[in-house]
Design an enzyme around this catalytic site. Structure first.
Site, PDB file in Angstrom:
ATOM      1  N   HIS A 124      -2.813   6.845  -0.847  1.00  0.00           N
ATOM      2  CA  HIS A 124      -3.839   7.366   0.069  1.00  0.00           C
ATOM      3  C   HIS A 124      -3.318   7.991   1.363  1.00  0.00           C
ATOM      4  CE1 HIS A 124      -7.166   4.761  -1.990  1.00  0.00           C
ATOM      5  NE2 HIS A 124      -6.694   5.740  -2.748  1.00  0.00           N
ATOM      6  N   TYR A 143      -0.863   7.255   3.411  1.00  0.00           N
ATOM      7  CA  TYR A 143      -0.290   6.441   4.483  1.00  0.00           C
ATOM      8  C   TYR A 143       1.248   6.519   4.451  1.00  0.00           C
ATOM      9  CZ  TYR A 143      -5.117   5.089   5.035  1.00  0.00           C
ATOM     10  OH  TYR A 143      -6.480   5.136   5.235  1.00  0.00           O
ATOM     11  N   HIS A 190       0.849  -1.193   0.000  1.00  0.00           N
ATOM     12  CA  HIS A 190       0.000   0.000   0.000  1.00  0.00           C
ATOM     13  C   HIS A 190       0.887   1.247   0.000  1.00  0.00           C
ATOM     14  CE1 HIS A 190      -3.313   2.606   0.359  1.00  0.00           C
ATOM     15  NE2 HIS A 190      -4.013   2.006   1.305  1.00  0.00           N
TER      16      HIS A 190
END
Length: 369
Positions: free
Chosen positions: A185, A187, A182
């Site tokens: 977004h 993070y 990931h």
């Protein structure tokens, strides 16, 4: 036209993604559902993922923490303990039993957290010590507050890279076919990549190359651990989630995909520029096409796609696969509905993040019901 006289729908054509033979191009996007009590995946997830599995379909599991400092929301799953690995196994087995291909999205939220989610009530870690202002969740209902972060020391970064490596190893132990890193977004990986957040002066800050160093070290470690043929990454260069915007998103996106090519990873999953903030879809002049053209592997597009958009994206070569989030959440048989051009269930935002093991989770009806 096919032999039956029906027009072939591009979204429903087969596709070979590395060693995986997909029967269609509709991907279950990774969706945080907050139903993993104590950060341990629960038996009710067996039904949830199984409902959304088709033979030859690709599913990406909800974002899964790489360590005890990776969490930022209640009841999100992890994969850093043996208990978590064992809990994932029957879920993965259920997807495989129906012929699905299952990747685990592994994340660290960085500063998108509060002390109550951190070991011993510590400050969340980040590239920076700049605090994050309260943010609206993707359900457009909940506002979340955050604790001021602690800037990681230069020599601490390697231990976080190692947490990602071990999480990838654990995902394979749990039976997953691969992992999606990931890197989107707002993070932790984006907190290093994006120049609106990263204010470091060491080798992880300043230039584009330095800001991308940590994410690429994570990629390299995971490729070395489980093999490039089992690794994907999600990126959102154009997004500004959790105050993580960049002054030159096109340059960032291109630098990342060109760097990723050196590792030969399986896929790049990129969020459309029109998705600037959580849940907001805006018309914009930017395109992922330069990144799509530059990347050597499979390209997955996500962000605000409906059936027609998805068909067009595949037809025009803008993406190999299209990831669907809310539509798939509310329509467990989404590929079938797209095939028939059938009406869709409406999703209920108010149940996206509740802890109920059934409501808003496994109770959305199938077409035949």
């Amino acid at each position: 036209m096919g032999t039956t006289g029906k027009a072939v729908i591009p979204l429903l054509t087969p596709y070979k993604m590395g060693n995986f033979q997909l029967s269609h191009r509709i991907v279950l996007a990774p969706l945080t559902r907050q139903r993993s009590y104590g950060n341990v995946p629960q038996p009710h997830a067996i039904l949830y993922y199984s409902q959304r599995t088709t033979n030859g379909g690709l599913l990406i599991a909800e974002a899964t923490g790489v360590s005890d400092s990776a969490q930022g929301y209640p009841f999100t799953p992890g994969i850093w303990t043996d208990e978590q690995v064992e809990a994932w196994k029957p879920i993965v087995d259920a997807v495989h039993a129906k012929g699905g291909i299952f990747f685990c999205q592994i994340w660290h939220v960085g500063r998108v957290s509060r002390e109550e989610f951190q070991p011993d009530g510590q400050a969340p870690i980040s590239s920076t010590d700049k605090p994050l202002t309260p943010q609206l969740r993707a359900n457009s209902l909940d506002t979340v507050h955050f604790s001021p972060p602690r800037r990681l020391d230069t020599d601490e970064v390697a231990s976080v890279v190692n947490d990602f490596r071990l999480a990838a190893r654990n995902a394979i132990r749990a039976g997953f076919d691969g992992v999606e890193i990931h890197g989107a977004h707002g993070y932790l990986l984006e907190q290093f990549m994006k120049d609106s957040v990263n204010d470091r002066t060491d080798r992880y800050g300043g230039s584009l190359e330095n800001r991308c160093r940590f994410p690429l070290e994570v990629v390299e470690a995971i490729v070395d651990e489980i093999g490039a043929d089992k690794v994907g990454i999600r990126l959102s260069p154009y997004a500004n989630y959790s105050e993580a915007g960049d002054s030159n998103p096109k340059a960032l996106g291109l630098y990342m995909v060109e760097s990723l090519n050196k590792y030969g990873i399986l896929y790049c999953h990129m969020v459309e520029p029109r998705m600037i903030k959580v849940g907001e879809k805006k018309e914009c002049p930017h395109s992922l096409f330069p990144m799509r053209k530059a990347f050597n592997g499979t390209f997955i597009a996500a962000g605000g796609f409906d059936r027609e958009d998805g068909i067009k994206a595949v037809e025009e070569g803008h993406a190999d696969l299209v990831a669907y989030g809310r539509f798939f959440l509310a329509n467990p048989d989404l590929p079938r509905r797209f095939e028939l051009d059938a009406p869709l269930n409406n999703y209920d935002r108010s149940t996206f993040y509740i802890a109920d093991p059934v409501v808003g989770y496994t109770d959305y009806p199938f077409l035949e019901n």
